[in-house]
Design a protein around this motif. Structure first.
Motif, PDB file in Angstrom:
ATOM      1  N   THR A   1      56.868  52.623  16.364  1.00  0.00           N
ATOM      2  CA  THR A   1      56.496  52.510  17.785  1.00  0.00           C
ATOM      3  C   THR A   1      57.647  51.875  18.566  1.00  0.00           C
ATOM      4  O   THR A   1      58.683  51.533  18.001  1.00  0.00           O
ATOM      5  N   ASP A   2      57.421  51.684  19.854  1.00  0.00           N
ATOM      6  CA  ASP A   2      58.424  50.977  20.662  1.00  0.00           C
ATOM      7  C   ASP A   2      57.936  49.570  21.004  1.00  0.00           C
ATOM      8  O   ASP A   2      58.274  49.009  22.040  1.00  0.00           O
ATOM      9  N   ASP A   3      57.131  48.988  20.103  1.00  0.00           N
ATOM     10  CA  ASP A   3      56.591  47.638  20.348  1.00  0.00           C
ATOM     11  C   ASP A   3      57.696  46.587  20.401  1.00  0.00           C
ATOM     12  O   ASP A   3      57.599  45.614  21.151  1.00  0.00           O
ATOM     13  N   VAL A   4      58.710  46.741  19.557  1.00  0.00           N
ATOM     14  CA  VAL A   4      59.847  45.811  19.548  1.00  0.00           C
ATOM     15  C   VAL A   4      61.106  46.607  19.879  1.00  0.00           C
ATOM     16  O   VAL A   4      61.447  47.568  19.186  1.00  0.00           O
TER      17      VAL A   4
ATOM     18  N   ARG B   1      62.643  43.674  24.888  1.00  0.00           N
ATOM     19  CA  ARG B   1      61.231  43.447  25.221  1.00  0.00           C
ATOM     20  C   ARG B   1      60.358  43.620  23.977  1.00  0.00           C
ATOM     21  O   ARG B   1      60.713  44.324  23.027  1.00  0.00           O
ATOM     22  N   ILE B   2      59.218  42.941  24.008  1.00  0.00           N
ATOM     23  CA  ILE B   2      58.227  43.015  22.925  1.00  0.00           C
ATOM     24  C   ILE B   2      56.861  43.260  23.566  1.00  0.00           C
ATOM     25  O   ILE B   2      56.490  42.593  24.550  1.00  0.00           O
ATOM     26  N   ARG B   3      56.124  44.214  22.990  1.00  0.00           N
ATOM     27  CA  ARG B   3      54.802  44.534  23.545  1.00  0.00           C
ATOM     28  C   ARG B   3      53.773  43.511  23.078  1.00  0.00           C
ATOM     29  O   ARG B   3      53.658  43.211  21.884  1.00  0.00           O
TER      30      ARG B   3
ATOM     31  N   GLY C   1      49.026  45.109  25.779  1.00  0.00           N
ATOM     32  CA  GLY C   1      49.721  46.343  26.152  1.00  0.00           C
ATOM     33  C   GLY C   1      50.910  46.123  27.066  1.00  0.00           C
ATOM     34  O   GLY C   1      51.769  46.987  27.209  1.00  0.00           O
ATOM     35  N   ARG C   2      50.961  44.944  27.717  1.00  0.00           N
ATOM     36  CA  ARG C   2      52.096  44.655  28.588  1.00  0.00           C
ATOM     37  C   ARG C   2      53.304  44.236  27.757  1.00  0.00           C
ATOM     38  O   ARG C   2      53.159  43.707  26.659  1.00  0.00           O
ATOM     39  N   TYR C   3      54.482  44.433  28.301  1.00  0.00           N
ATOM     40  CA  TYR C   3      55.705  44.003  27.622  1.00  0.00           C
ATOM     41  C   TYR C   3      56.131  42.632  28.121  1.00  0.00           C
ATOM     42  O   TYR C   3      56.032  42.341  29.312  1.00  0.00           O
TER      43      TYR C   3
END
Length: 340
Positions: free
Chosen positions: A279-282, A315-317, A321-323
């Motif tokens: 994912t693009d969480d981190v 950025r980290i999610r 859900g917000r970053y």
């Protein structure tokens, strides 16, 4: 594709069974240091360490007591950010019989000989760290730091299972307020608990002969918040467990996904990219300003560490859900190859 959620452990649990193999109920993570590392057997394969790193306004200071089963290794280093003055002192004691490493994360451990004295005294929610080295780059070093373990804070305590015979319990305790001083010769560096934070890396495990890992971390104040991050790579891949987590004001958000570290191992000073696998969480870029290189090559032990000091941006999610933006967050990242 995403990874499965890891099991959270909420009761006091022994790391090993009666034979010294991995206790299956210990596989998971806990928000408190409730896993007891009752290692035994596995001659020469047990690895134990208490690594401390303290981020001050002017310097980064680190002290470690470790036992590799056939030797005790203790080292202390410091880096002055502005001038990049750096020095590291390492003492290796073959066999290291006298050194007793505790089974609990928050417990006293100390080492003392003519070259180096490290005392990590835990009592009532505080670690008193005192370090004295008569000859540290030609100067007397004396450090006296008080590190607070805030009662309501979470910490990352996780068991990584390679198999029943090889496994590691790691505890990463972040954004611990630190106060006191480090004195080197006639220079004194003061630490205040509003802005200075310590990180504890406690490790107990049965390791394979060869291992490679990445570790990235930071613990800083950003605006009104204490922010910390902890990421590990390579050594945990494929085990179903990670040491990945993000902390805001002492509350941990566990990241269940593997994290990929992309970097140039011909030039570690180039930016590192740290991202979650699926994912693009981190999404982080780490830009180093200093490289600490530590190499050991003695009969049984070969180790090569490139530990970079620098800044995280990206950025980290969050769970909602917000970053959360990460801007100029001072921390470290490392590439470590060990044959031990």
């Amino acid at each position: 594709m995403t990874q499965h959620a890891e099991k959270e452990i909420v009761d006091v649990t022994l790391l090993c069974d009666k034979k010294g193999n991995l206790n299956p109920t210990a596989i998971g993570y806990a928000r408190k240091p409730i896993i007891q590392s009752n290692l035994k057997g596995h001659i020469l394969r047990k690895k134990k360490w208490n690594y401390w790193c303290v981020f001050g306004d002017d310097i980064m200071f680190s002290a470690t007591i470790s036992h590799l089963d056939y030797a005790a290794v203790c080292f202390v280093y410091f880096l002055e950010y502005e001038t990049q003055r750096y020095f590291e002192k390492t003492v290796t004691i073959p066999l290291g019989y006298k050194l007793k490493m505790p089974e609990n994360v928050l417990e006293t451990v100390s080492f003392n000989n003519n070259d180096i004295k490290i005392q990590l005294l835990y009592s009532q929610g505080e670690t008193q760290m005192t370090v004295t080295i008569p000859d540290f780059d030609g100067d007397l070093l004396h450090a006296d730091l008080t590190i607070k373990h805030l009662e309501d804070d979470d910490s990352l305590n996780v068991v990584i299972p390679w198999n029943r015979q090889t496994f590691q319990f790691t505890a990463k305790h972040h954004s611990l307020p630190a106060s006191g001083y480090v004195k080197i010769g006639d220079k004194r560096y003061n630490f205040n608990e509003e802005d200075c934070f310590a990180v504890l890396d406690y490790g107990r495990g049965i390791w394979p002969r060869e291992a490679t890992w990445n570790w990235g971390m930071a613990s800083q104040r950003c605006g009104n918040h204490r922010i910390a991050l902890n990421f590990g790579g390579q050594w945990t891949d494929g085990t179903g467990m990670t040491e990945n987590a993000f902390f805001v004001d002492g509350k941990m958000q566990k990241i269940h996904e593997d994290v990929i570290f992309k970097y140039n191992n011909k030039n570690y000073m180039q930016p590192w990219h740290i991202t979650t696998k699926f994912t693009d969480d981190v999404q982080l870029i780490f830009t180093p300003f200093f490289e600490r290189e530590a190499t050991t090559d003695v009969k049984l032990v070969k180790s090569s560490v490139h530990q970079m000091v620098g800044y995280y941006n990206g950025r980290i999610r969050l769970k909602n859900g917000r970053y959360m933006p990460i801007q100029q967050l001072l921390g470290t990242v490392e590439d470590h190859i060990a044959k031990w």
